[in-house]
Design an enzyme around this catalytic site. Structure first.
Site, PDB file in Angstrom:
ATOM      1  N   GLU A 156      47.403  26.902  98.759  1.00  0.00           N
ATOM      2  CA  GLU A 156      47.550  26.812  97.306  1.00  0.00           C
ATOM      3  C   GLU A 156      48.665  27.755  96.860  1.00  0.00           C
ATOM      4  O   GLU A 156      48.931  28.782  97.489  1.00  0.00           O
ATOM      5  CB  GLU A 156      46.249  27.178  96.600  1.00  0.00           C
ATOM      6  N   GLU A 161      47.361  22.947  93.814  1.00  0.00           N
ATOM      7  CA  GLU A 161      45.943  23.261  93.589  1.00  0.00           C
ATOM      8  C   GLU A 161      45.101  22.297  94.417  1.00  0.00           C
ATOM      9  O   GLU A 161      45.346  21.081  94.432  1.00  0.00           O
ATOM     10  CB  GLU A 161      45.598  23.111  92.107  1.00  0.00           C
ATOM     11  N   HIS A 220      55.968  18.580  70.247  1.00  0.00           N
ATOM     12  CA  HIS A 220      57.382  18.631  70.621  1.00  0.00           C
ATOM     13  C   HIS A 220      58.177  19.533  69.692  1.00  0.00           C
ATOM     14  O   HIS A 220      57.945  19.570  68.480  1.00  0.00           O
ATOM     15  CB  HIS A 220      57.986  17.228  70.583  1.00  0.00           C
ATOM     16  N   GLY A 279      69.230  33.589  26.258  1.00  0.00           N
ATOM     17  CA  GLY A 279      69.336  34.219  27.575  1.00  0.00           C
ATOM     18  C   GLY A 279      70.749  34.206  28.098  1.00  0.00           C
ATOM     19  O   GLY A 279      71.442  33.186  28.026  1.00  0.00           O
ATOM     20  N   GLY A 293      72.437  33.317  34.036  1.00  0.00           N
ATOM     21  CA  GLY A 293      71.750  33.853  35.206  1.00  0.00           C
ATOM     22  C   GLY A 293      70.527  34.686  34.910  1.00  0.00           C
ATOM     23  O   GLY A 293      70.038  35.411  35.776  1.00  0.00           O
ATOM     24  N   LYS A 351      66.551  31.266  32.500  1.00  0.00           N
ATOM     25  CA  LYS A 351      66.021  30.445  31.393  1.00  0.00           C
ATOM     26  C   LYS A 351      65.315  29.195  31.912  1.00  0.00           C
ATOM     27  O   LYS A 351      64.230  28.847  31.429  1.00  0.00           O
ATOM     28  CB  LYS A 351      67.169  30.057  30.446  1.00  0.00           C
TER      29      LYS A 351
END
EC number: 3.1.-.-
Length: 897
Positions: free
Chosen positions: A208, A213, A284, A599, A602, A605
């Site tokens: 083995e 096996e 996979h 606002g 950036g 808002k």
């Protein structure tokens, strides 16, 4: 039914996940007397429940003692050992504590997490599992992989698949396949596999090994025996380097014994083997997705000249990805039942990790919650570099006062105390036992947690105090049979979110208590405290450090929102509102049905507009189709529509149709609206005020600095835009881009267009720009068209090599007509360098570079923006157009003038 799930009761008196596993025999001596089958069944129910709670935010396992003795007793060694095996950690009390009340026995389960306190080298994977069902060869043995080994194995396979994908089709991969072929054929077992006959009792010349096996046939139930051993051994060979499984060889003497021909049918045996291998779950990471490759050889075993029987040899090739012996044994709570995870779900959760940012992204964001040390259901949380950390936000919004108890927010506390006589006394009475902590008031904690508001609730109060579990109080105007259900459901949701969204890793429960402010007397308490369960002392907050840790998780729960980065990264990521945004968001919608929000570019808002629509739905119990979002351009309309939180339309459609079922309206980018198709503001007011007794919400977001025309917008005069709030914390742009925007804003202040109110310009003096975000701005002049498209293609290729993708890039021109002019030339230049697609901004979620006009891209953003020849018919608004262009870029801005 039993194998798949146990009943789960979230009872009206339980603001926690409570799994009732039925009758269980407890006590070591009592369990020893049980039949093995019953003992195993009881243990399996408890372990499934424990695993599900560990993976679902924690909770309580409730059982009735099958032994009729109410005297205090222990669980039993087999249960304790199984729980230790489940968590792969020696100290049960780190995740489990027990209490007994009469014949009721409770196991209190803390949420699973990669806790930082595991200092002894222990490893906590993202989820808890009873078994990985993963095997590999280790010497001559089959090794079952624990969580650490399974995680490392999965990561290795993923890396190999990525490497193979990158090198697909190259000569080295072919060489590797040839090498494997030679190794396989040089294996001494290969000769036996090629033979058709063998002598009974022959001693094989090889032992083995990792690739060989030996197994004997059992004398009875041969087919069942073979079917049982295949999952472990075949998956182990496939997960290592392949190999041979001999069935019919003595593993000690190496003698060929085979199986008597009377006891086995070769064809039936082959069918059993094929069926067993076909059932092996596989996952996979590669694109080819093959099945497990194997060959079965039935070798005739002769005793002299007589056919004695058969030797079975299964040759297994090394598998490209992962083979399981069966589905992993792991469970979660879903829809009030314990559900097993599928193999694919298990792999996804095991490998769940913080996203891999491109280099510039990593420098621009700071982690607020990492998956490496948070509960199983959490998502990573990031904030823009330079913004408040969750600890700073907690100190600003929910500070723990030293040595006393405080109610917050103070303005709401004063308002409620004046409106409701006796409320102050009622709350003070409840707070007397507590010496230090904070009481967080809300008109509806349900709405704060994205649940529906309940009529008749004056307010909810969350107590976070030393030496106490958190307690949620619901104060009713008068007694209500549904009040306890409301309070319990809200407390349950809060506890779940503190763990599964806020990332709290300590032991936690939230008790629920309903109080009634009766009209006859100053106060009347409904003394039905939440749960007859008495949680262990470890569930109380021991001191300031514990309270602040819990409150920081609360900050993530209240201020967290799905980041626009999620679409770019391909996984869900959360960002946090700024303190300024949260203070506007937390305003009472019933008292602020109309609001103008000014606002700066950036400042968030559009994010605020989306959050407000979610809140409208819960406060007013209305469906998404009764909330209307209106903007000027189709791309932003599509972007909001894809969120499924409202009905979204452009201004033109809004003026053309009737909208009879709309009750609430949110308007975004209102500075770019026009009046040639009609009075949109008057129509919006008319719709939202149709129901005189219960008018709808009308919130309008705008920024005059981004006005892209000289006509009348249809907005009321600035002096009439009340009530009004301002967003002055700019959070989107890198430092160099922010500096460029400020320069252009200064030009507008010095020479404002005729349709921008002078009073609005003062907002710039209140601006706070977030510093420290890397990026660049490059202004390029006098390039020809050919030079521009070549430069864009070359620059994109460099960004893609650094980890960016086409969905990070936008190319913006002045008009829709110019889009058509540039498209073919840009595509031709791009395809010389790489395979890439171009599309307009109407499809923001696709994997392509956006090519559109500056005006149509209003309200949207990309990490990398190229602006080509920005110009306007009237030079007076050129700075506005340049601001519109520049503010769309988060990190890298290129402008060709």
């Amino acid at each position: 039914m039993e194998a798949n799930h146990c009943s789960l009761g979230v009872y009206p008196s339980y603001p926690d996940l409570v799994i009732d596993v039925g009758e269980v025999t407890l006590g070591e001596e009592n369990r020893k007397k049980l039949q093995k089958t019953q003992r195993d069944q009881e243990r399996a129910r408890v372990i499934r429940a424990a695993c599900a709670l560990l993976n679902s935010g924690g909770g309580v396992i409730q059982m009735e003692m099958a032994n009729r003795d109410e005297r205090p007793t222990e669980m039993g060694l087999d249960l304790e050992e199984s729980l230790r095996k489940l968590i792969q950690y020696p100290y049960l009390q780190a995740f489990f504590e027990t209490k007994q009340h009469g014949r009721c026995f409770y196991i209190f389960v803390k949420s699973w997490s990669g806790d930082p306190f595991l200092k002894d080298g222990s490893f906590n994977s993202r989820i808890c599992s009873l078994s990985s069902s993963l095997y590999c060869r280790s010497g001559t043995s089959v090794l079952h992989m624990n969580s650490r080994q399974a995680f490392d194995f999965l990561k290795t396979k993923e890396r190999q698949s990525k490497y193979n994908l990158i090198n697909e089709g190259s000569p080295p991969s072919k060489i590797m396949k040839a090498v494997y072929q030679n190794i396989s054929e040089s294996n001494p077992a290969y000769e036996v596999f090629q033979t058709d006959t063998i002598e009974y009792g022959e001693i094989l010349s090889f032992p083995e090994s990792p690739s060989i096996e030996f197994k004997q046939f059992s004398t009875k139930h041969i087919q069942q025996y073979v079917e049982n051993i295949i999952p472990e051994y075949i998956s182990a060979f496939a997960n290592t380097e392949g190999g041979y499984l001999f069935i019919g060889v003595d593993d000690k003497s190496r003698k060929v014994l085979g199986c008597a021909k009377e006891q086995v049918d070769p064809d039936s045996l082959k069918n059993v083997i094929a069926r067993a291998i076909s059932k092996l779950p596989i996952v996979h990471f590669c694109s080819s997705k093959p099945r497990v490759e194997y060959s079965t050889k039935i070798v005739e075993v002769f005793c002299g000249k007589e056919l004695y029987g058969y030797l079975c040899v299964i040759k297994v090739k090394a598998f490209c990805c992962v083979v399981f012996s069966e589905a992993p044994k792991s469970w979660m709570v879903r829809e009030k039942y314990i559900r097993p995870l599928t193999t694919e779900e298990w792999v996804e959760k095991m490998m769940d990790a913080d996203p891999e940012f491109p280099p510039d992204f990593a420098e621009a964001f700071e982690s607020q919650l990492s998956l490496s040390d948070s509960p199983s259901l959490c998502r990573p949380v990031y904030s823009k570099k330079g913004l408040e950390h969750k600890a700073d936000l907690q100190q600003h919004l929910f500070p723990v006062p030293p040595g006393h108890l405080e109610c917050t927010p103070e303005s709401l506390w004063k308002e409620l105390s004046l409106q409701h006589e006796g409320l102050k006394e009622l709350i003070h009475k409840q707070m007397r036992p507590f010496s230090q902590g904070i009481v967080i008031l809300s008109r509806s904690w349900a709405v704060d947690l994205n649940l529906q508001e309940k009529p008749g609730v004056i307010c909810d109060a969350l107590l976070i105090a030393q030496n106490s579990t958190p307690i949620l109080y619901t104060i009713l105007r008068e007694q209500d049979a549904e009040g306890q259900d409301y309070c319990t459901r809200t407390a349950f949701t809060l506890k779940q979110k503190l763990v599964n969204m806020g990332g709290y890793t300590g032991k936690v429960c939230v008790r629920a208590k309903v109080l009634c402010l009766s009209p006859e007397s100053s106060a009347e308490a409904l003394e039905a405290a939440v749960s007859p369960m008495d949680y262990p002392a470890s569930y109380s907050l021991a001191g300031t450090q514990h309270m602040e840790a819990l409150l920081q998780s609360l900050v993530i729960v209240l201020l967290g929102f799905r980041s626009l980065l999620s679409d770019q990264l391909g996984c869900e990521v959360l960002n946090l509102l700024t303190a300024q945004q949260y203070e506007i968001f937390s305003r009472s919608l019933r008292k602020n049905r109309e609001l103008f929000v000014h606002g700066l570019p950036g400042s968030g808002k559009t994010i605020m507009a989306m959050k407000i629509m979610e809140k409208i739905r819960n406060v007013f119990h209305c469906e998404a189709h009764r909330i209307l979002y209106v903007c000027e351009n189709q791309p932003l309309r599509n972007f909001i529509s894809d969120r499924n939180i409202c009905r979204a339309e452009t201004r033109e459609t809004f003026l053309r149709e009737k909208f009879e079922h709309i009750q609430h309206i949110v308007i975004d980018e209102a500075q770019n609206f026009r009046t040639e198709d009609g009075d949109w503001y008057r129509k919006a007011k008319t719709i939202t005020q149709r129901e005189k007794d219960c008018p709808g919400v009308l919130w309008i977001f705008l920024d005059y600095f981004q006005t892209s025309h000289l006509g009348h917008s249809g907005l009321p005069p600035l002096s009439a835009q009340y009530p009004r709030e301002e967003l002055t914390r700019v959070v989107r742009n890198a430092d160099e881009i922010a500096e460029y925007i400020q320069q252009e804003m200064q030009l507008i202040i010095e020479n404002p267009p005729i349709n921008i109110p002078h009073g609005y310009l003062a907002i710039l003096s209140e601006a706070k720009w977030v510093p420290g975000v890397p990026g660049n701005t490059k202004i390029i002049k006098n390039f020809t068209l050919e030079q521009i498209v070549t430069y864009v293609a070359d620059t994109c290729r460099c960004f893609f090599e650094r980890g960016y993708s086409p969905k990070d890039v936008a190319v913006l021109v002045s008009t829709v007509t110019e889009v058509e002019q540039y498209q073919s030339k840009l595509l031709k230049a791009m395809r010389k360098k790489m395979v890439v697609q171009l599309s307009d901004a109407c499809d923001m979620l696709g994997v392509h570079i956006v090519l559109d006009s500056v005006r149509r891209f209003s309200g949207l953003e990309r990490s990398i923006v190229f602006g080509i020849h920005p110009r306007t018919a009237d030079p007076a608004i050129l700075p506005n157009i340049l601001i519109c262009l520049a503010s769309r870029a988060k990190q890298h801005l290129y402008i060709f003038l």
